[in-house]
Design an enzyme around this catalytic site. Structure first.
Site, PDB file in Angstrom:
ATOM      1  CG  ASP A  32      -2.311   0.788   0.845  1.00  0.00           C
ATOM      2  OD1 ASP A  32      -2.124   1.180   0.478  1.00  0.00           O
ATOM      3  OD2 ASP A  32      -3.316   0.580   1.187  1.00  0.00           O
ATOM      4  CE1 TYR A 152     -13.908   3.274  -8.789  1.00  0.00           C
ATOM      5  CE2 TYR A 152     -16.110   2.380  -9.101  1.00  0.00           C
ATOM      6  CZ  TYR A 152     -14.900   2.170  -8.370  1.00  0.00           C
ATOM      7  OH  TYR A 152     -14.718   0.971  -7.561  1.00  0.00           O
ATOM      8  CE  LYS A 156     -12.421  -0.445 -10.053  1.00  0.00           C
ATOM      9  NZ  LYS A 156     -12.039  -1.108  -9.410  1.00  0.00           N
TER      10      LYS A 156
END
Ligand code: NAD
Length: 257
Positions: A32, A152, A156
């Site tokens: 991360d 977004y 996806k």
């Protein structure tokens, strides 16, 4: 024990998944921006290269599973860099380290948002692997409040299509590696918290995401599915984008499977 690489391990779905895999007895290398075994910024080419290097070192060069979970939902160009290019780079870059595994597995995260309106031009640029072009297109979409949300959904959509195309190919199925994606509906995580906080936000979500079964889900729900997808039991799922969404895909797409 099996060694699993989990990106986005500091929060939400990635965190729940890393914890579940550790409970199951796997060795997990969490990745991360902070608070992880390996810190790397998946929005840049240097960060992606550093991820591969650090994981190679931390794992001793042999891993059993890749769980590409890190993502951004903001209507900004960086979302393109993390959700598509970062996710694909994680899967492709770490793939060589799976070659020593007896049961190699890989999974990434799409979204039910792939069923929402998207920008065809951005999806085409992502599919072409044109990062500068995609970032420039996202900049344009981000500049207009009426189109920012398309970023977004487009990342996806393009990622789900990438999985469909890549999974049956030589590099994945041909190398004995099941590659799949999950497409969560609305999961309660820091990503969705701002919207889920107010009744107005919850109504807005319900309007776009019909969920006939059980409504919003906790992060452990997709975590269980991800854990199975990278388990030894999963020998034949290939190129699937599995909706774990309380039924929104079934409602939105009806009988077109
Ligand atoms: P989250 O914000 O809780 O966690 C995402 C993690 O990704 C964070 O820890 C963040 O630091 C990390 N990340 C972001 N940018 C990064 C970068 N440049 N480099 C490295 N790490 C980075 O969100 P979440 O809800 O757990 O989402 C996880 C994944 O699930 C995302 O891909 C998201 O798009 C997807 N998803 C979430 C939902 C939902 O409802 N929460 C629905 C569908 C899909």
């Amino acid at each position: 024990t099996r060694t699993m690489i989990v990106t986005g391990a500091a929060s939400g779905i990635g965190k729940a998944t890393a914890e579940l895999l550790r409970e199951r007895g796997d060795t997990v290398i969490g990745v991360d921006l902070r608070d992880a075994d390996v810190t790397a910024d998946l929005s840049t080419a240097e960060g992606r290269a550093s991820l591969i290097e650090q994981v190679r070192e931390a794992s001793g060069g042999r891993i059993d599973g890749i769980l590409a979970i890190a993502g951004l939902a903001a209507p900004i160009p960086a979302t393109v860099a993390v959700n598509f290019f970062g996710m694909v780079a994680t899967l492709e870059g770490l793939r060589p380290l799976l070659s020593g595994s007896e049961a190699p597995r890989a999974v990434g995260i799409a979204s039910m948002a792939s069923l929402h309106p998207h920008d065809d031009e951005l999806v085409a640029l992502l599919t072409a692997g044109d990062e500068p072009g995609a970032l420039a297109r996202a900049e344009v979409l981000a500049g207009d409040p009426s189109t920012g949300h398309l970023i977004y959904a487009s990342t996806k959509k393009a990622f789900a299509q990438w999985v469909r195309r890549a999974a049956p190919g030589e590099d994945w199925a041909g190398a004995g590696i099941p590659l799949n994606a999950i497409a969560p509906g609305v999961i309660v995580t820091p990503m969705t918290a701002p919207l889920l906080e107010t009744e107005e936000g919850r109504e807005q979500i319900r309007a776009g995401v019909p969920m006939p079964l059980n409504g919003f889900a906790e992060a452990i729900v997709p975590a269980h599915l991800l854990a199975w997808l990278v388990s030894e039991e999963n020998t034949h799922l290939c190129g699937q984008v599995i909706f774990v969404d309380g039924g929104s895909d079934a409602v939105i797409r009806g009988d077109s499977t």
